[in-house]
Design a protein around this motif. Structure first.
Motif, PDB file in Angstrom:
ATOM      1  N   LYS A 149      22.059  61.312  11.588  1.00 26.46           N
ATOM      2  CA  LYS A 149      22.952  60.675  10.633  1.00 26.46           C
ATOM      3  C   LYS A 149      22.317  59.382  10.146  1.00 26.46           C
ATOM      4  O   LYS A 149      21.775  58.603  10.924  1.00 26.46           O
ATOM      5  N   GLY A 150      22.349  59.175   8.841  1.00 22.19           N
ATOM      6  CA  GLY A 150      21.762  57.989   8.251  1.00 22.19           C
ATOM      7  C   GLY A 150      20.290  58.102   7.938  1.00 22.19           C
ATOM      8  O   GLY A 150      19.682  57.134   7.472  1.00 22.19           O
ATOM      9  N   GLU A 177      22.245  57.743   2.161  1.00 23.72           N
ATOM     10  CA  GLU A 177      23.441  57.955   2.973  1.00 23.72           C
ATOM     11  C   GLU A 177      24.269  56.685   3.116  1.00 23.72           C
ATOM     12  O   GLU A 177      25.506  56.728   3.153  1.00 23.72           O
ATOM     13  N   ARG A 178      23.597  55.526   3.224  1.00 20.76           N
ATOM     14  CA  ARG A 178      24.342  54.272   3.361  1.00 20.76           C
ATOM     15  C   ARG A 178      25.178  54.011   2.114  1.00 20.76           C
ATOM     16  O   ARG A 178      26.347  53.617   2.212  1.00 20.76           O
ATOM     17  N   ALA A 213      28.193  56.212   2.003  1.00 19.87           N
ATOM     18  CA  ALA A 213      29.236  55.898   2.983  1.00 19.87           C
ATOM     19  C   ALA A 213      30.119  54.734   2.555  1.00 19.87           C
ATOM     20  O   ALA A 213      31.194  54.521   3.129  1.00 19.87           O
ATOM     21  N   TRP A 259      30.324  60.192  -4.647  1.00 23.00           N
ATOM     22  CA  TRP A 259      29.253  60.544  -3.712  1.00 23.00           C
ATOM     23  C   TRP A 259      29.710  61.729  -2.869  1.00 23.00           C
ATOM     24  O   TRP A 259      30.883  61.804  -2.489  1.00 23.00           O
ATOM     25  N   VAL A 277      28.167  64.157   0.536  1.00 21.63           N
ATOM     26  CA  VAL A 277      27.123  64.470   1.512  1.00 21.63           C
ATOM     27  C   VAL A 277      27.479  65.789   2.176  1.00 21.63           C
ATOM     28  O   VAL A 277      28.610  65.971   2.645  1.00 21.63           O
ATOM     29  N   ASN A 316      25.937  68.812   4.979  1.00 20.78           N
ATOM     30  CA  ASN A 316      24.927  69.216   5.957  1.00 20.78           C
ATOM     31  C   ASN A 316      24.706  70.722   5.944  1.00 20.78           C
ATOM     32  O   ASN A 316      24.062  71.256   6.853  1.00 20.78           O
ATOM     33  N   ARG A 318      20.250  68.447   4.664  1.00 23.76           N
ATOM     34  CA  ARG A 318      21.262  67.487   4.239  1.00 23.76           C
ATOM     35  C   ARG A 318      21.035  67.191   2.769  1.00 23.76           C
ATOM     36  O   ARG A 318      19.896  67.004   2.329  1.00 23.76           O
ATOM     37  N   VAL A 344      22.551  64.729  -0.420  1.00 21.71           N
ATOM     38  CA  VAL A 344      23.384  63.639  -0.903  1.00 21.71           C
ATOM     39  C   VAL A 344      23.392  63.716  -2.428  1.00 21.71           C
ATOM     40  O   VAL A 344      22.336  63.712  -3.060  1.00 21.71           O
TER      41      VAL A 344
END
Length: 210
Positions: free
Chosen positions: A31-32, A37-38, A41, A51, A53, A55, A80, A82
């Motif tokens: 994760k991250g 990803e930041r 989130a 946004w 995300v 998996n 993954r 995004v």
């Protein structure tokens, strides 16, 4: 813009025909790990941006000129994606896919090249959407720079996508932007190349590169 909407649906959709081997239980992307990803989130109160995300190892490949859910799908063990979308017609995608072997990842890239050749142009309502690609050197084990663009005859119209696809070991990485492009220019790939270099520099933390 119809093409960008189609791209978004293809990237986010899970292709029912994709199969993943038992090795999927051992492969993982922390994760991250992805660059965006930041940002994804963070709380976003703007109704015109979004946004997402996922998996899902069955997510459509971002670079997919034939719009086929099975493209580069065989042998995946983890993924993954995004995706950022903004009104009226902007989208960017970051995608990291791990395959069960380097051979499977290389086969996935070969399938992308074949799809670019097979579906290099589509004609609809007086316009065409054309793809062009070139090899990139010094980035991973192999890499492609890809453009998709609306054309009216020989004249470039508004609407296109620009992407960079890299394979390193058993991993395939994609950075795609889609929006109101006109005639392709080298500067269109500045951010995608920057991001691809950043990810390629650390991808061996999760991929088998040696």
């Amino acid at each position: 813009m119809k093409k960008i909407i189609t791209l978004a649906l293809a990237v986010l959709a899970a292709g029912a025909t994709v199969t993943t081997p038992a090795a999927a239980t051992t492969a993982a992307i922390p994760k991250g790990f992805l660059l965006y990803e930041r940002d994804a989130a963070k709380k976003d109160n703007d109704p015109e941006t979004n946004w997402k995300v996922t998996n899902s190892a069955r997510a459509g490949l971002a670079v997919n000129p034939c719009d086929r859910s099975t493209l580069a799908a065989t042998g995946r063990v983890a993924a993954r994606t995004v995706t950022f979308t903004g009104v009226p017609d902007f989208m960017k995608v970051e995608q990291v896919i791990l395959y069960g072997s380097r051979a499977s990842a290389a086969s996935a890239v070969a399938q992308v090249r074949a799809a670019l050749a097979r579906c290099g142009a589509r004609t609809e309502a007086g316009s065409s959407y054309r793809y062009a690609s070139s090899r990139l050197t010094g980035l991973g084990d192999e890499a492609l720079r890809v453009s998709g663009q609306v054309y009216y005859g020989k004249r470039a119209g508004v609407g296109g996508d620009r992407s960079v696809l890299v394979r390193k070991g058993n991993a395939v990485v994609v950075y795609l932007w889609a929006g109101e492009y006109s005639k392709p220019e080298r500067s269109d790939w500045t951010v995608q190349l920057r991001d691809a270099r950043k990810m390629t520099a650390k991808i061996c933390d999760v991929a088998t590169c040696a």
